[in-house]
Write an enzyme that holds these catalytic residues in place. Sequence first.
Site, short mmCIF file in Angstrom:
data_model
loop_
_atom_site.label_atom_id
_atom_site.label_comp_id
_atom_site.label_asym_id
_atom_site.label_seq_id
_atom_site.Cartn_x
_atom_site.Cartn_y
_atom_site.Cartn_z
N SER A 51 0.83 -1.20 0.00
CA SER A 51 0.00 0.00 0.00
C SER A 51 0.87 1.26 0.00
O SER A 51 1.69 1.46 -0.89
CB SER A 51 -0.96 -0.04 1.19
OG SER A 51 -2.01 0.88 1.02
N ASP A 108 -5.25 -3.85 -2.40
CA ASP A 108 -4.27 -3.45 -1.39
C ASP A 108 -3.44 -4.63 -0.86
O ASP A 108 -3.97 -5.66 -0.46
CB ASP A 108 -5.02 -2.81 -0.22
CG ASP A 108 -4.11 -2.00 0.69
OD1 ASP A 108 -3.13 -2.56 1.19
OD2 ASP A 108 -4.40 -0.81 0.90
#
Length: 337
Positions: A41, A155
């Site tokens: 991320s 993510d």
Amino acid sequence: MAGKRVALALGSGGARGYAHIGVIEELQDRGYEIVGVAGSSMGALVGGLHAAGKLDDFSEWAKSLTQGAVLRLLDPSITAAGVLRATKILDAVRDILGEVRIEDLPIPYTAVTTDLITGKSVWLQRGPVDAAIRASIAIPGVIAPHVLDGRLLADGGILEPLPMAPIAAVNADLTIAVSLAGSEAGGAEEPAEPGSRARTEWLSRVWRSTTALFESSTVFGRSGDSTDELVDATKEAEVAKEAAREVTVPRLGSFEVMNRTIDIAQAALARHQLASYPPDLLIEVPRSACRSLEFHRAAEVIDVGIELATAALDALEKKPAPTEPGAGVVTGDQTPR
């Protein structure tokens, strides 16, 4: 220190990821050489920019952002896959990065993502850096997943919030992990929920009131003061009731509930990853440093990263070499392991 070649794992955590920049700045100021980096991320974003030699440019740009500018860049939209398009912010990152591929970077780099169809982690170690970053930052329910090479990617923090495994094979003298899911600075526990102190005091008053009532029943007819004791106990019970009415549960919006849920799950996963691949140094950024979408607070969060890295590296460099008696590993809160 036996050497200063560092393999770096950068965790997920939204805007708290600005602290990664501070950690990298402190490492470079002390003469450490980062020879490998993996990120999930926001960690993938910062790691990719550093590997491409563009982190300073990004840092200056991030520090210039206002809250209004961040809102425009996030580009809110009511969609089925995510409430933020984030296209504009990726365009800005792409402008800073330029056209660069992972395999051409001077530093080995891994962006960790999650395949939403197979439910497995995917390590991106080839292809355009900007596409790898886009896939890794697709926060569930917030930023839409990214289709890359026929896979629906989201993510990296879903399964690997602190990607230690990708740097396990890097030829480095030191492995450093930067977690964005730490408790309060200094190793303290997170602050108690609002109202918890009031609940504690209320329970204490109830206990005292109940005890007084029972004791008063044993002295009726024996002491002229028993009536006064009962009156006092009754008043105490009324005070306790008023305190109970004042106790409130924190009110969380739907996004705050989702964000807190993700934080809790990622913190638990990070603990398992640290147990499987313990780093030589763990730096923990407290969750209170900033909220996940407060991207306008770059300057102060970068400073937090510098401060935490300074304390952790000072403690590490004071330790005896690993071959000497008493040598050990320290974490960001300076606790020997």
